[in-house]
Structure formats: structure tokens, C-alpha cells
Scaffold this motif. Structure first.
Motif, PDB file in Angstrom:
ATOM      1  N   ALA A 109      -9.727  11.520 -15.816  1.00 57.83           N
ATOM      2  CA  ALA A 109      -9.324  12.062 -14.516  1.00 57.83           C
ATOM      3  C   ALA A 109      -9.281  10.980 -13.434  1.00 57.83           C
ATOM      4  N   ARG A 110     -10.047   9.896 -13.617  1.00 59.21           N
ATOM      5  CA  ARG A 110     -10.075   8.820 -12.614  1.00 59.21           C
ATOM      6  C   ARG A 110      -9.264   7.603 -13.058  1.00 59.21           C
ATOM      7  N   ALA A 111      -8.587   7.675 -14.191  1.00 56.88           N
ATOM      8  CA  ALA A 111      -7.829   6.532 -14.709  1.00 56.88           C
ATOM      9  C   ALA A 111      -6.426   6.516 -14.121  1.00 56.88           C
ATOM     10  N   SER A 112      -6.345   6.361 -12.813  1.00 58.72           N
ATOM     11  CA  SER A 112      -5.052   6.356 -12.132  1.00 58.72           C
ATOM     12  C   SER A 112      -4.720   4.945 -11.651  1.00 58.72           C
ATOM     13  N   ILE A 113      -3.469   4.752 -11.311  1.00 62.27           N
ATOM     14  CA  ILE A 113      -3.032   3.459 -10.756  1.00 62.27           C
ATOM     15  C   ILE A 113      -3.810   3.173  -9.472  1.00 62.27           C
ATOM     16  N   ARG A 114      -4.004   4.173  -8.650  1.00 66.78           N
ATOM     17  CA  ARG A 114      -4.744   3.995  -7.393  1.00 66.78           C
ATOM     18  C   ARG A 114      -6.193   3.572  -7.676  1.00 66.78           C
ATOM     19  N   HIS A 115      -6.835   4.218  -8.637  1.00 65.76           N
ATOM     20  CA  HIS A 115      -8.221   3.872  -8.990  1.00 65.76           C
ATOM     21  C   HIS A 115      -8.293   2.435  -9.503  1.00 65.76           C
ATOM     22  N   HIS A 116      -7.324   2.036 -10.324  1.00 64.89           N
ATOM     23  CA  HIS A 116      -7.305   0.663 -10.830  1.00 64.89           C
ATOM     24  C   HIS A 116      -7.090  -0.339  -9.694  1.00 64.89           C
ATOM     25  N   ALA A 117      -6.202  -0.009  -8.746  1.00 70.95           N
ATOM     26  CA  ALA A 117      -5.970  -0.905  -7.602  1.00 70.95           C
ATOM     27  C   ALA A 117      -7.246  -1.061  -6.780  1.00 70.95           C
ATOM     28  N   GLU A 118      -7.988   0.020  -6.611  1.00 79.23           N
ATOM     29  CA  GLU A 118      -9.256  -0.063  -5.878  1.00 79.23           C
ATOM     30  C   GLU A 118     -10.284  -0.896  -6.639  1.00 79.23           C
ATOM     31  N   ALA A 119     -10.261  -0.847  -7.974  1.00 77.34           N
ATOM     32  CA  ALA A 119     -11.162  -1.689  -8.781  1.00 77.34           C
ATOM     33  C   ALA A 119     -10.811  -3.164  -8.590  1.00 77.34           C
ATOM     34  N   VAL A 120      -9.515  -3.484  -8.544  1.00 75.64           N
ATOM     35  CA  VAL A 120      -9.084  -4.873  -8.293  1.00 75.64           C
ATOM     36  C   VAL A 120      -9.579  -5.311  -6.921  1.00 75.64           C
ATOM     37  N   LEU A 121      -9.448  -4.435  -5.937  1.00 74.97           N
ATOM     38  CA  LEU A 121      -9.904  -4.746  -4.587  1.00 74.97           C
ATOM     39  C   LEU A 121     -11.409  -5.029  -4.561  1.00 74.97           C
ATOM     40  N   ARG A 122     -12.196  -4.260  -5.304  1.00 74.71           N
ATOM     41  CA  ARG A 122     -13.650  -4.496  -5.372  1.00 74.71           C
ATOM     42  C   ARG A 122     -13.963  -5.855  -5.985  1.00 74.71           C
ATOM     43  N   VAL A 123     -13.190  -6.245  -6.994  1.00 75.83           N
ATOM     44  CA  VAL A 123     -13.385  -7.569  -7.605  1.00 75.83           C
ATOM     45  C   VAL A 123     -13.053  -8.656  -6.584  1.00 75.83           C
ATOM     46  N   LEU A 124     -11.945  -8.506  -5.880  1.00 73.52           N
ATOM     47  CA  LEU A 124     -11.576  -9.496  -4.858  1.00 73.52           C
ATOM     48  C   LEU A 124     -12.647  -9.588  -3.775  1.00 73.52           C
ATOM     49  N   ASP A 125     -13.186  -8.446  -3.356  1.00 76.79           N
ATOM     50  CA  ASP A 125     -14.266  -8.444  -2.365  1.00 76.79           C
ATOM     51  C   ASP A 125     -15.487  -9.183  -2.896  1.00 76.79           C
ATOM     52  N   ARG A 126     -15.855  -8.912  -4.130  1.00 75.04           N
ATOM     53  CA  ARG A 126     -17.030  -9.556  -4.733  1.00 75.04           C
ATOM     54  C   ARG A 126     -16.849 -11.072  -4.807  1.00 75.04           C
ATOM     55  N   GLU A 127     -15.615 -11.512  -5.066  1.00 74.03           N
ATOM     56  CA  GLU A 127     -15.317 -12.948  -5.145  1.00 74.03           C
ATOM     57  C   GLU A 127     -14.978 -13.550  -3.786  1.00 74.03           C
ATOM     58  N   GLN A 128     -15.056 -12.746  -2.730  1.00 78.63           N
ATOM     59  CA  GLN A 128     -14.769 -13.162  -1.353  1.00 78.63           C
ATOM     60  C   GLN A 128     -13.348 -13.734  -1.216  1.00 78.63           C
ATOM     61  N   VAL A 129     -12.411 -13.062  -1.871  1.00 81.43           N
ATOM     62  CA  VAL A 129     -10.999 -13.434  -1.789  1.00 81.43           C
ATOM     63  C   VAL A 129     -10.353 -12.529  -0.747  1.00 81.43           C
ATOM     64  N   GLU A 130      -9.928 -13.125   0.376  1.00 82.14           N
ATOM     65  CA  GLU A 130      -9.294 -12.353   1.443  1.00 82.14           C
ATOM     66  C   GLU A 130      -7.853 -11.982   1.097  1.00 82.14           C
ATOM     67  N   ARG A 131      -7.109 -12.946   0.536  1.00 82.28           N
ATOM     68  CA  ARG A 131      -5.708 -12.728   0.148  1.00 82.28           C
ATOM     69  C   ARG A 131      -5.476 -13.433  -1.172  1.00 82.28           C
ATOM     70  N   ALA A 132      -4.637 -12.826  -2.007  1.00 83.62           N
ATOM     71  CA  ALA A 132      -4.357 -13.406  -3.318  1.00 83.62           C
ATOM     72  C   ALA A 132      -2.896 -13.208  -3.684  1.00 83.62           C
ATOM     73  N   ILE A 133      -2.426 -14.041  -4.590  1.00 81.09           N
ATOM     74  CA  ILE A 133      -1.145 -13.816  -5.241  1.00 81.09           C
ATOM     75  C   ILE A 133      -1.472 -12.931  -6.438  1.00 81.09           C
ATOM     76  N   VAL A 134      -0.988 -11.722  -6.425  1.00 85.62           N
ATOM     77  CA  VAL A 134      -1.353 -10.743  -7.450  1.00 85.62           C
ATOM     78  C   VAL A 134      -0.283 -10.743  -8.536  1.00 85.62           C
ATOM     79  N   CYS A 135      -0.718 -11.000  -9.768  1.00 84.49           N
ATOM     80  CA  CYS A 135       0.162 -11.043 -10.930  1.00 84.49           C
ATOM     81  C   CYS A 135      -0.108  -9.802 -11.772  1.00 84.49           C
ATOM     82  N   GLY A 136       0.934  -9.066 -12.112  1.00 83.41           N
ATOM     83  CA  GLY A 136       0.752  -7.866 -12.915  1.00 83.41           C
ATOM     84  C   GLY A 136       1.748  -7.780 -14.035  1.00 83.41           C
ATOM     85  N   ASN A 137       1.257  -7.428 -15.216  1.00 81.05           N
ATOM     86  CA  ASN A 137       2.091  -7.256 -16.397  1.00 81.05           C
ATOM     87  C   ASN A 137       2.130  -5.774 -16.761  1.00 81.05           C
ATOM     88  N   SER A 138       3.318  -5.220 -16.937  1.00 80.04           N
ATOM     89  CA  SER A 138       3.502  -3.842 -17.372  1.00 80.04           C
ATOM     90  C   SER A 138       2.774  -2.891 -16.412  1.00 80.04           C
TER      91      SER A 138
END
Length: 169
Positions: A109-138
Motif C-alpha cells: 500500500a505504501r510502495a508508490s512513486i511518491r513514497h519512493h521519491a520521499e525515501a530518496v529525499l530522506r537519503v539526500l537529507d541524511r547526506e546533507q545534499v541540498e541539490r543533486a543531478i538525479v539519474c533514474g532508470n525505468s
């Protein structure tokens, strides 16, 4: 009970079965060694967020870091060899989306594109990345598009490879 064989097929001997099992085990060892070698060549360290999202990361000194997102059924190793080719001065974050690779399971029920995008955002926050070049496959491209649409100030650029974007309208 052994599984049925096609008509006329002979059951492999125990030597053949053991040989096959050894070959698979040895292949797994070789694959893990290759992943470790590529990770070392790329200067990546293994990390996990408190909520169980696994990722590989390297701090950068120049330019926007790369945030790499795999497709459905994949994992962060999709981007591993590419990250070894990127200059070591550029930061990189290779992410296992929730429910993939070494990341924690996520309820369907939580395996959505939005949930995954928020998980990426949490990783970026943890790594203190303010802006990134985001690469996505499929499917990762769909996640990257959702991230760019929802948090445009966090995305310096997009690299989309065979991307899907059904979530973005």
C-alpha cells in the motif's frame, strides 16, 4: 517429490546437480567480489537510513552530486559501474528504493512513486545534499520525475534512462 521432467528428458546425475550448485555458489561469490571492487574504485561507503533505506555514498568537492535511482526489481548496483567512471571529486548517492536490494520491506500500500521519491529525499537529507543531478532508470526515472515535480529546488538536473512517468500529470 522431485519436479516432473519433460517427456523423454533424463534426470541429471547427482554429480551434475552438485556441479551446478557449486557453479551458482561460486558465481555469487564472484559477483559480490566484483561489487566490492567497483565500490572501492568509486570510493563509495555503505549506509542505511533509520527507516531502512540502504544506499552507497561518496562525498563530493565539486559540482552537484549524482543521486542514482534504479528501476523496478533492480537495486543500487544498477549504477555501480557507472559511478566508478564519474570523477571522484563529484559526490554520488546510489539508492536501494524501499522494498528493493538491501532496503527494508515496504507494505504494498505504501510502495508508490511518491513514497519512493520521499525515501530518496530522506537519503539526500541524511547526506546533507541540498541539490543533486538525479539519474533514474525505468521506474527510477518516474521517481526522479516525481522528485523534480514535488521538490524542484532539490533537483539540479535530470538524467532519465528508459524512463516511465505515469505518476506525473
Amino acid at each position: 517429490m522431485p519436479s516432473p521432467l519433460p517427456y523423454g528428458a533424463a534426470r541429471p546425475s547427482w554429480r551434475t546437480r552438485i556441479g551446478n550448485e557449486l557453479e551458482v555458489a561460486l558465481g555469487g561469490v564472484q559477483l559480490r567480489a566484483m561489487h566490492r571492487a567497483a565500490g572501492l574504485a568509486a570510493g563509495l561507503r555503505t549506509e542505511t537510513t533509520p527507516d531502512g533505506v540502504a544506499y552507497l555514498a561518496r562525498s563530493g568537492r565539486r559540482g552537484f552530486p549524482l543521486a542514482c535511482i534504479h528501476g523496478f526489481g533492480g537495486d543500487k548496483e544498477t549504477w555501480l559501474l557507472m559511478s566508478a567512471l564519474a570523477p571522484r571529486a563529484r559526490g554520488a548517492v546510489l539508492i536501494d528504493l524501499p522494498g528493493h536490494g538491501r532496503s527494508a520491506h515496504v507494505p504494498e500500500a505504501r510502495a508508490s512513486i511518491r513514497h519512493h521519491a520521499e525515501a530518496v529525499l530522506r537519503v539526500l537529507d541524511r547526506e546533507q545534499v541540498e541539490r543533486a543531478i538525479v539519474c533514474g532508470n525505468s521506474m527510477g526515472g518516474g521517481v526522479a520525475l516525481r522528485l523534480a515535480a514535488s521538490y524542484p529546488d532539490r533537483v539540479a538536473g535530470l538524467v532519465l534512462v528508459a524512463s516511465v512517468g505515469r505518476d506525473i500529470h
